[in-house]
Design an enzyme around this catalytic site. Structure first.
Site, PDB file in Angstrom:
ATOM      1  N   GLU A   1     -25.035 -53.486  51.586  1.00 42.87           N
ATOM      2  CA  GLU A   1     -25.827 -53.715  53.004  1.00 42.87           C
ATOM      3  C   GLU A   1     -25.869 -55.161  52.927  1.00 42.87           C
ATOM      4  O   GLU A   1     -26.501 -56.095  53.502  1.00 42.87           O
ATOM      5  CB  GLU A   1     -26.987 -53.716  53.133  1.00 42.87           C
ATOM      6  CG  GLU A   1     -28.025 -51.880  53.285  1.00 42.87           C
ATOM      7  CD  GLU A   1     -29.501 -51.441  52.576  1.00 42.87           C
ATOM      8  OE1 GLU A   1     -29.654 -52.521  51.918  1.00 42.87           O
ATOM      9  OE2 GLU A   1     -29.484 -50.733  53.173  1.00 42.87           O
TER      10      GLU A   1
ATOM     11  N   GLU B   1     -26.339 -44.140  53.380  1.00 46.23           N
ATOM     12  CA  GLU B   1     -28.115 -43.418  53.322  1.00 46.23           C
ATOM     13  C   GLU B   1     -28.238 -43.920  54.833  1.00 46.23           C
ATOM     14  O   GLU B   1     -28.244 -44.288  55.863  1.00 46.23           O
ATOM     15  CB  GLU B   1     -28.791 -45.138  52.908  1.00 46.23           C
ATOM     16  CG  GLU B   1     -28.104 -45.594  51.695  1.00 46.23           C
ATOM     17  CD  GLU B   1     -28.832 -47.299  51.010  1.00 46.23           C
ATOM     18  OE1 GLU B   1     -30.215 -47.806  52.187  1.00 46.23           O
ATOM     19  OE2 GLU B   1     -28.935 -48.110  50.171  1.00 46.23           O
TER      20      GLU B   1
END
Ligand SMILES: *[C@@H]1O[C@H](CO)[C@@H](O)[C@H](O)[C@H]1NC(C)=O
Ligand SMILES: *[C@@H]1O[C@H](CO)[C@@H](O)[C@H](O)[C@H]1NC(C)=O
Length: 988
Positions: A208, A296
């Site tokens: 991320e 995710e």
């Protein structure tokens, strides 16, 4: 709802009414499909291996398309390696074919240059467990992971780094290389590319990352390559940001993460965002040559201190959520989906960042104590479908004709490898609770049909359906089904297919029988069958239970077909364990709470699994199989109609024994001598730093940040000594720490108060104006911040930003008028207990002196009881031992529950056999029940429990502590060895 037949509205019209649904997906992929049909193979690889390749539709493993259906699991959140095997068997049982592991740098490294991969940190055991469970692994070693962990997975010692983390600079580069070198020693030999094989198929770069330093990403990529990582690299973009898709630092396969329900579980009926159609457009433009990947995708939600609790999160992210949002993903072409989390576990010790408490249950499909949930069963229905119905792997979007498009959205997917079409339907307004009917025009080689023809097709509230048309399966040809497919199998003399929908919903199941004459349908009155034009239509209502329909001579070579029509509740308990991976064959069983595995040997199938009550089962056995065993015991079977075997798995109530803790003998000791003015702190660390690498600015000197002195976890003591004078009227302290932290202050042994973080002034004190005065402050920390914004937030201090005597002017205060000493965990970064590791112990007196450990000689302590009879000031420690006896063949996950009506605020630590498994806040909650995992918990003998009670208000009186099982399962849980738990004597 008025149902207008024959009115077909296009999807784009419907979309105009709902702004949050994106515009009609682009047709980009259609053009490419034409190329495919001309025989252009656009499979890509990373130049290092051909075992893992990909094209724009899916991953391919050894050339075979797969839907990578994986779930997140954190070995560091379950300190009992044999339970990793148990949990990963459950992943396999739910038909996950992958697991994603984060590797937590800080969990392995208490000090620069020191790494530990032993015991509960033995990551090789996690790979072995994944491989045994036949799961592919996505490895995600960071260096940064986030994950609601302390420092986002950075080791605490990194906080004293001058340079910014997550950017290219010499200092950070050297540190992250140190970690990657260590973890790569485990990743490299566990890749699928090795001669003897291995479970890792993909390796993530960073996580991320939004810091825009491409050189940094590229350097991580190069480091993995240099150390021998050969599997394709991936990157998990924090949303649809287009970061690191192409160019410097880009991985082999890009993807992003999404949490559409959000994280506010206090309003569990509310989902933060509607199911999207944006992903489809986004992937088509962003990375059209790669499979659509969600590295995710929301599987639950985390819950903060003082939050509504995980039962609320499980309600918010429930099976209805799973139906709608996951199926929406499939409708948009997503063929790599990793659920975060599939099993959450425990943020034991000081693992958590302050945004979460000890339980990391996450409302995930598998609950913290390893139990099944309705969502787990729903996930299994989907996963088995995805692995069975192969034409769904490589598909293109098309826009189907539907009616009721004001209320219902249907995404069409056309297989590129077969004529099969898929129709993914959910409410246009995702959370709608309405009952809406609709029709779809299915486009098949047998013609166009507006379906259903004679019954109703509905979405009853929060539901979504994947309908299949024009599908060759086994020896049969499905024209269409308005029931969803779980799976199908060739069992020898006949084929079987399991279909389902909510009970009482109508369904149509239509197969082609062609010109065959001898087709015969045997079933009960609830099903009508109708032949016309070489097509057989079954029309029925989904039952409570399963309705069998046996169609003789239906398929090729007159092969029979058994259609099993289940209501949803029954469908949830169908299992289809794989019995032959190469031939892709499965065996069907309905009823048990959990079916872990099935093996065929000669004429018998050996099932393993768990039951929670006496369970009637239905089994569909391959030809030549005439018996089954359940956990090694033969099960008496009755052969019913059409080879549906029935039997009963008998549940025998075990004799589970455990101590009643409310009647246990407890020992008590006070535990905060540091508050006495004459306490000897000469061995403590002198606070003498005048500069800091923290991002927190200090208003006074010396620096009073615990981390700057090597104390990173749990409680921290500060003792400040000053000489009194008539001018000094008091003092002022400003505390900085994470959410749910607290601090308590004493002057010369006298309690002055307990507070949340922030500034406090203490006046009108009983100051000794002629001599020494001692301030004692105890800071209860809840971990460090993460670094999600790549802005070094993880370096936010824990301690005091200002300490001033009142009555003095600034000049007088600037000269260090208070002499400070600091004490955290014994040894600081040189751990006193490397086995339990960096996060287990804080700086309470009892922690420093081993009061939490098994074997500590507490015989001289006072006798006490819990519930406590006295209100006690200062820190109190309680110890007892207790027995647990769980017979073999049972899984009885145990917990410790605080039952408390204490009105004063207190915090508590709970140590089981020396392992800190709980941080309790009676004033905040929400957690009152703490999981005691087997392995740490001795389930056939003695255990040691130590509980520290830390009043924030002047005194506290702990209520009840109760040992309690979550559930009793007659179980095939693998044997769980006791985790090495050094005793007090081992420490001496
Ligand atoms: C990445 O490269 C591919 C292939 O050249 C291109 O189609 C795509 O649009 C690019 N994506 C971005 C975000 O630049
Ligand atoms: C039928 O499917 C084909 C793709 O297989 C598509 O091109 C065509 O538009 C579809 N027709 C209708 C009416 O849905």
């Amino acid at each position: 709802m008025v149902f207008v037949k024959g009115v077909l509205t296009s999807i784009s019209l419907a979309i105009a009414a709902v702004a949050s649904v994106a515009a009609r997906p682009a047709q980009l992929k259609f053009e490419k499909r034409q190329e495919d049909q001309q025989g252009i193979d656009d499979t890509s690889d990373n130049g290092l291996t051909e075992r893992v390749t990909w094209d724009s539709y899916t991953l391919k493993l050894d050339g075979e398309r797969v839907f990578l259906f994986s779930g997140e699991f954190h070995y560091f959140r379950l300190p009992s390696p044999d339970l990793w095997t148990d949990i990963l068997q459950k992943f396999r049982a739910l038909d996950y074919n992958g697991v994603s592991f984060y590797f937590n740098w800080g969990y392995h490294s208490p000090k620069k240059g020191v790494y530990n991969f032993d015991g509960v940190r033995d990551v090789q055991k996690a790979f072995d467990a994944a491989e045994e469970a036949d799961l592919y692994v996505i490895s995600r070693a960071g260096p940064y992971i986030n994950a609601e962990t302390d420092c986002g997975g950075f080791p605490s010692w990194l906080m004293d780094m001058r340079s910014p983390a997550r950017y290219s600079n010499e200092e950070y580069n050297a540190n992250r290389k140190e970690w990657l070198t260590e973890i790569n020693k485990f990743l490299v030999p566990n890749q699928i590319t090795n001669k003897k094989g291995g479970p890792i198929i993909l390796n993530q770069l960073e996580n991320e990352y939004t810091g825009h330093d491409a050189e940094y990403m590229e350097a991580i990529k190069q480091k993995f390559l240099a150390d021998g990582i050969e599997v394709p690299s991936i990157f998990n973009d924090k949303g649809m940001n287009n970061y690191f898709v192409n160019g410097t630092g880009a991985p082999d396969i890009y993807g992003f993460d999404k949490y559409p329900a959000g994280f506010d579980c206090s309003n569990p009926k509310k989902w933060a965002t509607n199911a999207s159609t944006e992903y489809m457009d986004y992937y088509a433009i962003t990375n059209p040559e790669q499979p659509s990947a969600l590295w995710e995708f929301q599987g639950g939600a985390f819950d903060p201190w003082n939050g509504p609790g995980y039962s609320a999160c499980r309600q918010m992210v429930n099976e209805q959520y799973a139906k709608i949002y996951y199926k929406s993903n499939y409708g948009q072409g997503v063929r790599i989906q990793n659920h975060y989390m599939t099993y959450g576990g425990i943020s034991w010790g000081g693992l958590a960042t302050p945004s979460v408490y000890t339980s990391y249950d996450y409302g995930a499909p598998i609950s913290e104590p390893g139990l099944m949930t309705t969502k787990a069963y729903e996930v299994k229905l989907q996963a088995t479908f995805l692995h069975t119905v192969k034409p769904f792997l490589a598909t293109e979007y098309f826009e189907p004709k539907i009616d009721n498009s004001d209320n219902i959205l249907v995404l069409g997917r056309a297989s590129i490898e077969a004529p099969t079409k898929f129709y993914v339907a959910h409410h246009l307004n995702t959370p709608s609770d309405n009952l809406d009917e609709f029709h779809v025009t299915v486009n098949t080689t047998d013609g166009f049909f507006n379906i259903p023809k004679s019954s109703k097709l509905v979405l009853n509230g929060r539901d979504a359906k994947v309908l299949v048309a024009d599908y060759d399966f086994e020896s049969q040809h499905l024209v269409y089904s308005t029931s969803e497919i779980f799976t199908h199998q060739d069992v020898g003399s006949y084929d079987v297919i399991v279909v389902y929908a909510y009970e009482k919903e109508e369904g149509e199941f239509v197969i082609k029988t062609g010109g065959k004459r001898n087709v015969k349908v045997e079933t009960n009155d609830s099903v009508t069958s109708e032949f016309s034009d070489g097509v057989l239509q079954l029309t029925y209502t989904h039952p409570n239970g399963t309705t069998p329909v046996y169609i003789s001579g239906a398929g090729k070579k007159n092969k029979d077909l058994l259609v099993l029509i289940s209501g949803y509740e029954t469908a949830l308990l169908w299992w289809a364990p794989v019995i032959d991976k190469k031939k892709d064959t499965r065996v069907l069983i309905n009823g048990p709470y959990l079916v872990r595995s099935a093996y065929v040997s000669r004429s018998s199938v050996a099932f393993t699994g768990d039951i929670d009550q006496t369970t009637d089962i239905q089994v569909i056995l391959p030809r030549a199989i005439t018996s089954i065993t359940w956990n090694g015991k033969k099960v008496k079977l009755h052969k019913g109609d059409h080879s549906i075997w029935t039997g009963t798995l008998k549940f025998t109530e075990p004799e589970v024994k455990y101590t009643d803790l409310t009647k246990a003998k407890w020992k008590y000791s006070p535990g905060s001598p540091e508050t006495d003015s004459d306490f000897d702190d000469s061995e403590w660390t002198t606070a003498d730093r005048l500069t800091t690498n923290s991002v927190t600015t200090s208003d006074t000197l010396p620096i009073l940040y615990a981390d700057d002195y090597g104390y990173h976890t749990g409680s921290i003591w500060f003792r400040g000594t000053f000489n009194g004078s008539s001018e000094i009227t008091g003092f002022n302290l400003t505390c900085i720490s994470g959410a749910a932290s607290a601090w308590m202050v004493w002057l010369n042994g006298e309690y002055l108060g307990g507070f949340d973080v922030g500034s406090q002034e203490f006046r009108n004190l009983d100051i000794n104006i002629k001599g020494k005065n001692v301030i004692s402050a105890l800071l209860w920390t809840t971990g460090h911040e993460e670094d999600g914004g790549s802005n070094d937030a993880y370096k936010t201090a824990r301690g005091f930003t200002s300490a001033k005597l009142l009555g003095l002017n600034d000049d007088q205060n600037q000269t260090a008028s208070i002499d400070w000493k600091i004490q955290g965990n014994l040894g600081g970064e040189d751990l006193a207990d490397p086995v339990r590791g960096a996060y287990n112990e804080g700086g309470l007196y009892g922690e420093r002196y081993g009061w939490h450990l098994p074997g500590f000689p507490d015989s001289k302590w006072e006798d006490a009881s819990i519930p406590e009879e006295k209100s006690r000031t200062g820190v109190s420690w309680y110890r007892t031992t207790f027995d647990v006896d769980i017979p073999e063949g049972y899984d009885v996950p145990m917990s410790l529950r605080y039952v408390d009506e204490t009105k004063t605020r207190y915090r508590s630590l709970l140590f089981l056999n020396g392992w800190q498994l709980g941080r309790y806040a009676n004033d905040l909650g929400p957690q009152t029940q703490f999981y005691l995992p087997r392995g740490i918990l001795n389930t056939s003998g003695l255990n040691t429990l130590a509980v520290a009670v830390i009043p924030i208000d002047e005194a506290a009186q702990i209520g009840k502590l109760i040992l309690e099982p979550y559930k009793v399962l007659q179980s095939a849980i693998p044997s769980v060895d006791s985790v090495e738990s050094p005793s007090y004597q081992d420490r001496q």
